[in-house]
Write an enzyme that holds these catalytic residues in place. Structure first.
Site, mmCIF file in Angstrom:
data_model
loop_
_atom_site.group_PDB
_atom_site.id
_atom_site.type_symbol
_atom_site.label_atom_id
_atom_site.label_comp_id
_atom_site.label_asym_id
_atom_site.label_seq_id
_atom_site.Cartn_x
_atom_site.Cartn_y
_atom_site.Cartn_z
ATOM 1 N N ASN A 84 -10.126 -0.325 0.134
ATOM 2 C CA ASN A 84 -8.662 -0.256 0.142
ATOM 3 C C ASN A 84 -8.144 -0.848 -1.169
ATOM 4 O OD1 ASN A 84 -5.917 -0.531 0.541
ATOM 5 N ND2 ASN A 84 -6.092 -1.306 2.633
ATOM 6 N N HIS A 131 -3.307 7.208 2.246
ATOM 7 C CA HIS A 131 -3.703 5.900 1.725
ATOM 8 C C HIS A 131 -5.096 5.597 2.242
ATOM 9 C CE1 HIS A 131 -4.070 1.695 1.073
ATOM 10 N NE2 HIS A 131 -3.692 1.325 2.295
ATOM 11 N N CYS A 188 0.806 -1.226 0.000
ATOM 12 C CA CYS A 188 0.000 0.000 0.000
ATOM 13 C C CYS A 188 0.844 1.282 0.000
ATOM 14 C CB CYS A 188 -0.935 0.003 1.194
ATOM 15 S SG CYS A 188 -1.974 -1.477 1.318
#
Length: 332
Positions: A289, A259, A126
């Site tokens: 996500n 993020h 990520c």
């Protein structure tokens, strides 16, 4: 004596793409119920801020998602694909087993780039897009490259265990891209990257191949509480690091673009930095996500919505498996 002009890396254009298959919390709840796994829209949303996510079609590869986002970014930058002299593609879900050929090389071909520019993948989960920004900034400042295509693209739906409600409801597929070019105007003001492999087990895909056979699990595994605690801590630290390097304070930041992992992590980070929530770009509700794709997806969404304007200061930061984390301060 001629004074050399300071070279900066500036964002020239952005783009993003989400697969057509949108899966709401109600739909994923219904899917899990068939296997006797209980969850609900309220349970998912209250813990993550997620209302929906997008899953790639069976015939869509990570490079296909990257292609659509890249075309939009290249168009927004006002250049042609063959003007790109470096492709950096951040992904944890490459097209090919073993990660090669790199998905960046596949993307180069799909874009029709014939100039033999360099292309490689970045694997920082990520944090991949934030890592890639830092790498591109260094290449451009050195004079080695002039126009860099940075892409975050993921098909996480293919590594989700739909019997683990703690993870399968959180992730989705998508892609985001930016074109960064050499400029004598300030662009990426500061960037930093970090990792701590001692925490590698709290977010990982533990399986591996052994002579063509799978050893261990091919599904994503996560210790949610451990990730949350570490994420909030390191995101504040790396944010302060890049702000200090850029000679700015949190009060100078127009938009925090974190993020898009979990609304609680984003809110916790913003609170620690003293940045009001109305100055945080939040898109996690719409796509979940998307790992390395989440920051450029949020960035492009906010730019196209008119939230982010030229001349504003942006703070982008990510955290992911490895354990990795990174941040960049950008004057857009």
């Amino acid at each position: 004596m001629t004074q050399l002009t300071q070279r900066y890396a500036k964002i020239l254009g952005t783009g993003s793409y989400l697969p057509a298959n949108k899966v709401t919390n109600a739909q994923i709840t219904e899917r899990l119920a068939k296997d006797g796994i209980e969850t609900s829209d309220e349970w998912i949303f209250s813990r993550s801020g997620i209302s929906a996510r997008h899953f790639a079609a069976a015939d869509q590869l990570t490079s296909d998602l990257a292609l659509e986002a890249s075309k939009k970014a290249i168009e927004a930058a006002g250049i042609t694909a063959n003007d790109i002299d470096l492709i950096i593609l951040a992904t944890s879900t490459p097209d090919n087993l073993g990660g090669f050929p790199s998905t960046a090389c596949v993307l180069q071909d799909k874009l029709g780039i014939t100039n033999q520019c360099a292309a490689f993948d970045v694997q920082a989960v990520c944090s991949g897009f934030a890592y890639s920004l830092a790498v591109a900034d260094s290449f451009i400042r050195s004079g080695m490259h002039k126009k860099v295509l940075i892409v975050g693209a993921e098909t996480f739906s293919r590594i989700l265990d739909f019997k683990d409600r703690g993870t399968c409801v959180l992730f989705g597929d998508g892609a985001g891209a930016v074109v960064v070019g050499a400029s004598d105007e300030p662009g990426i003001l500061a960037a930093a990257m970090h990792a701590d492999g001692s925490h590698r087990d709290i977010l990982c895909v533990p399986g591996r191949t052994e002579h063509g056979a799978l050893e261990g699990s091919a599904f994503l595994k996560m210790d949610g509480q451990a990730v949350f605690k570490l994420a909030v801590k390191v995101l504040e630290q790396v944010a302060q690091e890049v702000l200090t390097a850029a000679k700015l304070t949190p009060a100078d930041i127009d938009w925090l673009i974190p993020h898009q992992a979990n609304i609680r992590i984003m809110e916790g980070t913003a609170k620690k930095l003293g940045i009001a929530l109305d100055h945080v770009v939040v898109t996690v509700q719409d796509h979940g996500n998307t790992s390395a794709a989440s920051i450029p997806l949020a960035l492009d969404t906010a730019i196209r919505a008119g939230q982010i304007k030229r001349g504003q200061h942006l703070l982008m930061e990510g955290v992911g498996g490895g354990f990795t984390w990174a941040a960049a301060v950008v004057k857009y």
